[in-house]
Motif scaffolding. Sequence first.
Motif, mmCIF file in Angstrom:
data_model
loop_
_atom_site.group_PDB
_atom_site.id
_atom_site.type_symbol
_atom_site.label_atom_id
_atom_site.label_comp_id
_atom_site.label_asym_id
_atom_site.label_seq_id
_atom_site.Cartn_x
_atom_site.Cartn_y
_atom_site.Cartn_z
ATOM 1 N N UNK A 187 0.850 -5.123 -5.216
ATOM 2 C CA UNK A 187 1.776 -4.991 -4.153
ATOM 3 C C UNK A 187 0.588 -4.090 -3.116
ATOM 4 N N UNK A 188 0.698 -4.272 -1.886
ATOM 5 C CA UNK A 188 -0.338 -3.466 -1.108
ATOM 6 C C UNK A 188 -0.195 -1.901 -1.315
ATOM 7 N N UNK A 189 1.059 -1.692 -1.549
ATOM 8 C CA UNK A 189 1.524 -0.195 -1.522
ATOM 9 C C UNK A 189 0.640 0.438 -3.059
ATOM 10 N N UNK A 190 0.665 -0.690 -3.830
ATOM 11 C CA UNK A 190 -0.051 -0.093 -5.385
ATOM 12 C C UNK A 190 -1.567 0.095 -5.078
ATOM 13 N N UNK A 191 -2.184 -0.978 -4.211
ATOM 14 C CA UNK A 191 -3.559 -1.006 -4.184
ATOM 15 C C UNK A 191 -4.069 0.244 -3.320
ATOM 16 N N UNK A 192 -3.153 0.426 -2.257
ATOM 17 C CA UNK A 192 -3.397 1.515 -1.660
ATOM 18 C C UNK A 192 -3.210 2.900 -2.242
ATOM 19 N N UNK A 193 -2.129 3.077 -3.071
ATOM 20 C CA UNK A 193 -2.182 4.532 -4.060
ATOM 21 C C UNK A 193 -3.363 4.281 -5.066
ATOM 22 N N UNK A 194 -3.678 3.362 -5.539
ATOM 23 C CA UNK A 194 -4.691 3.437 -6.625
ATOM 24 C C UNK A 194 -6.117 3.620 -6.105
ATOM 25 N N UNK A 195 -6.220 2.880 -4.982
ATOM 26 C CA UNK A 195 -7.779 3.201 -4.466
ATOM 27 C C UNK A 195 -8.038 4.376 -3.961
ATOM 28 N N UNK A 196 -6.703 5.169 -3.274
ATOM 29 C CA UNK A 196 -6.850 6.441 -2.914
ATOM 30 C C UNK A 196 -6.992 7.357 -3.904
ATOM 31 N N UNK A 197 -6.290 6.990 -5.022
ATOM 32 C CA UNK A 197 -6.529 8.126 -6.106
ATOM 33 C C UNK A 197 -7.647 8.157 -7.087
ATOM 34 N N UNK A 198 -8.396 6.769 -7.297
ATOM 35 C CA UNK A 198 -9.100 6.474 -7.901
ATOM 36 C C UNK A 198 -10.215 5.612 -7.271
ATOM 37 N N UNK A 199 -10.959 6.078 -6.125
ATOM 38 C CA UNK A 199 -11.649 5.362 -5.507
ATOM 39 C C UNK A 199 -13.196 4.752 -6.348
ATOM 40 N N UNK A 200 -13.459 5.274 -7.268
ATOM 41 C CA UNK A 200 -14.363 4.726 -8.077
ATOM 42 C C UNK A 200 -14.164 3.673 -8.922
ATOM 43 N N UNK A 201 -12.839 3.379 -9.135
ATOM 44 C CA UNK A 201 -12.412 2.183 -9.981
ATOM 45 C C UNK A 201 -12.074 1.052 -9.309
ATOM 46 N N UNK A 202 -13.046 -0.249 -9.290
ATOM 47 C CA UNK A 202 -12.663 -1.294 -8.665
ATOM 48 C C UNK A 202 -11.520 -1.936 -9.346
#
Length: 212
Positions: free
Chosen positions: A166-181
């Motif tokens: 979900x877009x919400x999940x990607x945004x949250x995950x990328x925000x919290x762990x920007x080093x994780x592709x």
Amino acid sequence: MGTQDAATVVDHPLVQHKLTLMRRKDTSTAEFRELLKEISLLLAYEVTRDLKLTEVEIETPLAVMRAPRLEGKKLVLISILRAGNGLLEGMLDLIPSARVGHIGLYRDPETLEPVEYYFKVPEDLGDREVIVVDPMLATGNSAMAALERIKRAGATNVKYVCLLAAPEGIEALAGAHPDVPIYTAAIDRKLNGHGYIVPGLGDAGDRLYGTK
Ligand code: URA
């Protein structure tokens, strides 16, 4: 950064076709499980594309040559239980010597917050490339908690693979762990009020194991 930029969408036609079959509500548990295994093989192919190679000398029946071989220690695949095991299976078919870890998190149905109940991973995570797998990236809460725990255990080189996001999940995950592709087969429209991905495919664990 948009969600498309924050995640790699594996848009291979075989992946997209199999995902469509998985989404259909009439798809049986056996078919669903088999399709997830097939797709995970293709996702594994994509997520390991940048693995480092080293040259070694080998002997073919005809000649001695230098040939590429994977460099460094074996990969670690970490499954977020229980649906992660569906992705894990196919990936292990492709990378049979990978080490395997498991993290058990359940979503509190009221708060949608993750609660940890199991954690077992290889000891030397810091020396290895780690691929965390879970089919559904919904709120991102479980994924964020899992990554935080895995990093606390020493992992520094981590990728996250899901089937649907979900877009919400990607945004949250990328925000919290920007080093994780992040790798996914598709990014859907939204989350509903119960934290399910829409249009999605329903509850991945239930569909995988026939528990509902
Ligand atoms: N987990 C699932 O299994 N499905 C969703 O849609 C969201 C979270």
